[in-house]
Motif scaffolding. Structure first.
Motif, short mmCIF file in Angstrom:
data_model
loop_
_atom_site.label_atom_id
_atom_site.label_comp_id
_atom_site.label_asym_id
_atom_site.label_seq_id
_atom_site.Cartn_x
_atom_site.Cartn_y
_atom_site.Cartn_z
N HIS A 1 -7.94 -0.43 -0.38
CA HIS A 1 -7.80 0.94 -0.28
C HIS A 1 -7.43 1.44 -1.49
O HIS A 1 -6.65 0.69 -2.51
CB HIS A 1 -6.82 1.67 0.74
N GLU B 1 -3.49 13.75 -4.15
CA GLU B 1 -4.46 12.43 -4.01
C GLU B 1 -5.11 12.63 -2.62
O GLU B 1 -4.32 13.07 -1.74
CB GLU B 1 -3.72 11.21 -4.36
N THR B 2 -6.26 11.46 -2.50
CA THR B 2 -6.86 11.10 -1.40
C THR B 2 -6.89 9.69 -1.12
O THR B 2 -7.23 8.73 -2.24
CB THR B 2 -8.02 11.84 -1.16
N ARG B 3 -6.75 9.12 0.23
CA ARG B 3 -6.89 7.78 0.37
C ARG B 3 -8.50 7.39 0.42
O ARG B 3 -9.12 7.96 1.53
CB ARG B 3 -5.93 7.39 1.45
N THR C 1 -13.63 8.34 2.71
CA THR C 1 -12.43 9.22 3.02
C THR C 1 -12.02 9.12 4.32
O THR C 1 -12.56 8.65 5.22
CB THR C 1 -12.47 10.45 2.70
N ASP C 2 -10.66 9.27 4.75
CA ASP C 2 -10.16 9.11 5.88
C ASP C 2 -10.90 10.04 7.07
O ASP C 2 -10.76 9.68 8.32
CB ASP C 2 -8.75 9.56 6.11
N LYS D 1 -7.67 13.92 -6.08
CA LYS D 1 -8.68 14.74 -5.25
C LYS D 1 -9.86 15.28 -6.10
O LYS D 1 -10.98 15.37 -5.90
CB LYS D 1 -8.09 15.76 -4.36
N ASN E 1 -5.80 5.23 -3.98
CA ASN E 1 -5.45 6.52 -3.85
C ASN E 1 -5.86 7.18 -5.11
O ASN E 1 -5.64 6.57 -6.34
CB ASN E 1 -3.99 6.52 -3.76
N GLU F 1 0.79 -1.19 0.14
CA GLU F 1 -0.07 -0.04 -0.09
C GLU F 1 1.02 1.13 0.24
O GLU F 1 1.73 1.44 0.76
CB GLU F 1 -0.80 0.04 1.03
N SER F 2 0.68 2.17 -1.11
CA SER F 2 1.42 3.33 -0.90
C SER F 2 0.67 4.38 -0.45
O SER F 2 -0.54 4.61 -0.49
CB SER F 2 1.86 3.79 -2.50
N ALA F 3 1.48 5.57 0.04
CA ALA F 3 1.01 6.71 0.55
C ALA F 3 0.24 7.46 -0.58
O ALA F 3 1.13 7.43 -1.49
CB ALA F 3 1.86 7.46 1.31
N PRO F 4 -0.98 8.27 -0.24
CA PRO F 4 -1.54 9.18 -1.31
C PRO F 4 -0.36 10.24 -1.66
O PRO F 4 0.34 10.56 -0.92
CB PRO F 4 -2.72 9.67 -0.76
#
Length: 303
Positions: A86, A27-29, A67-68, A91, A88, A20-23
């Motif tokens: 999940h 971008e939004t997760r 969204t988070d 936005k 990404n 899993e990569s960070a957004p």
């Protein structure tokens, strides 16, 4: 996290563990709640769609998720797959889901609705008030939704055509046509004036329909799907003898930007569509159910 992945064309998606990569900054997760297995999803996952790319391929073109910060959202794109825990996403592409919308229903309905929505909104020109629409393939998931959308957009008379008469009779249509086993045996003679045709079937069925058409008003035909074939042999005399406009509706016939600009309106309309049959399956079971006939409604996957 886990995702579904097609590793070779022709294989069912497998349930695999993935990094899993960070957004990114733009971008939004999104935590995926539901994603639909639409016709375009299956076509892309088989490597048969012009947007399939190359394997490995993560199936899915849209999601309903959260969204988070807890906002319920919808997202549609051909840019990346959606069958995962999940995703990404940019936005700018995230659309809020209207309050009270059922996430599973939305995941199963919005993409099928998009086909008829764009066909009627951008694939036709100057439809008259109280227009008449013929939906070929009316018992399909997309066809069922098209009935409600056509009425929402001003249709006074909705005619449905499909093979299953018993199902057709449950859809609240103003008139029905039962498709014969041999396309040339289907009786289109009573149709009368038709302003627009939304076609999810194509092939020989459509060839016979257009040859039989006797509408005294201009008819706008929009090709959307090919449940009966991807090729159409149409004599030139049919085009010369009828006031007929032929167009298609799909990515390429309209721009993704067009979808983004109209999706909020569509989501509001979808909220009011009667509940549609859905078969809900867990992501971990994707490989087992992928090739099963879907008889209980549109297949929707949840993590």
């Amino acid at each position: 996290m886990h995702q579904a992945q097609v590793q070779e064309w022709g294989q069912a998606p497998k349930y695999i563990e993935a990094n899993e990569s960070a957004p990114g900054p733009d971008e939004t997760r999104i935590t995926v709640l539901a994603t639909g297995v639409h016709q375009v999803v299956r076509s892309r996952a088989a490597g048969k769609h012009y947007s399939s790319g190359t394997p490995p391929h993560v199936p899915g073109v849209d999601i309903v998720g959260k969204t988070d910060d807890g906002q319920m959202v919808y997202w549609f794109s051909m840019e990346r797959g959606t069958m995962a825990d999940h995703v990404n996403i940019p936005k700018r592409s995230v659309r809020p889901l209207p309050e009270g919308t059922d996430p599973v229903q939305a995941a199963g309905i919005v993409n099928p609705a998009l086909s008829s929505w764009k066909a009627l909104k951008t694939g036709t020109v100057s439809l008259p008030p109280d227009f008449t629409v013929l939906i070929v393939g009316a018992t399909s998931a997309s066809g069922r939704v098209a009935i409600s959308l056509a009425r929402a957009l001003g249709a006074k008379k909705v005619i449905g055509a499909a093979r299953n008469k018993s199902v057709l009779d449950t859809l609240g249509l103003d008139a029905t046509v039962v498709l014969a086993d041999k396309p040339e045996d289907t009786d289109w003679s009573f149709l009368g004036d038709v302003d627009v045709i939304l076609d999810y079937v194509y092939g020989p069925v459509t060839a016979h329909l257009l040859a039989s058409l006797k509408s005294q008003r201009p008819t706008q035909y929009v090709h959307i799907g090919g449940l009966s074939g991807q090729e159409l042999r149409l004599p030139g005399a049919v085009l010369r003898s009828k006031n007929l406009t032929i167009r298609g509706s799909g990515p390429g016939a309209w721009r993704m930007q067009d979808v983004a600009e109209s999706i909020d309106e569509l989501l509001e309309v979808v909220k009011g569509i009667p509940e549609q049959p859905i078969k809900l399956v867990k992501l971990k079971d994707i490989e087992a159910v992928w090739d099963e006939p879907v008889t209980g409604g549109r297949l929707v996957i949840e993590p």
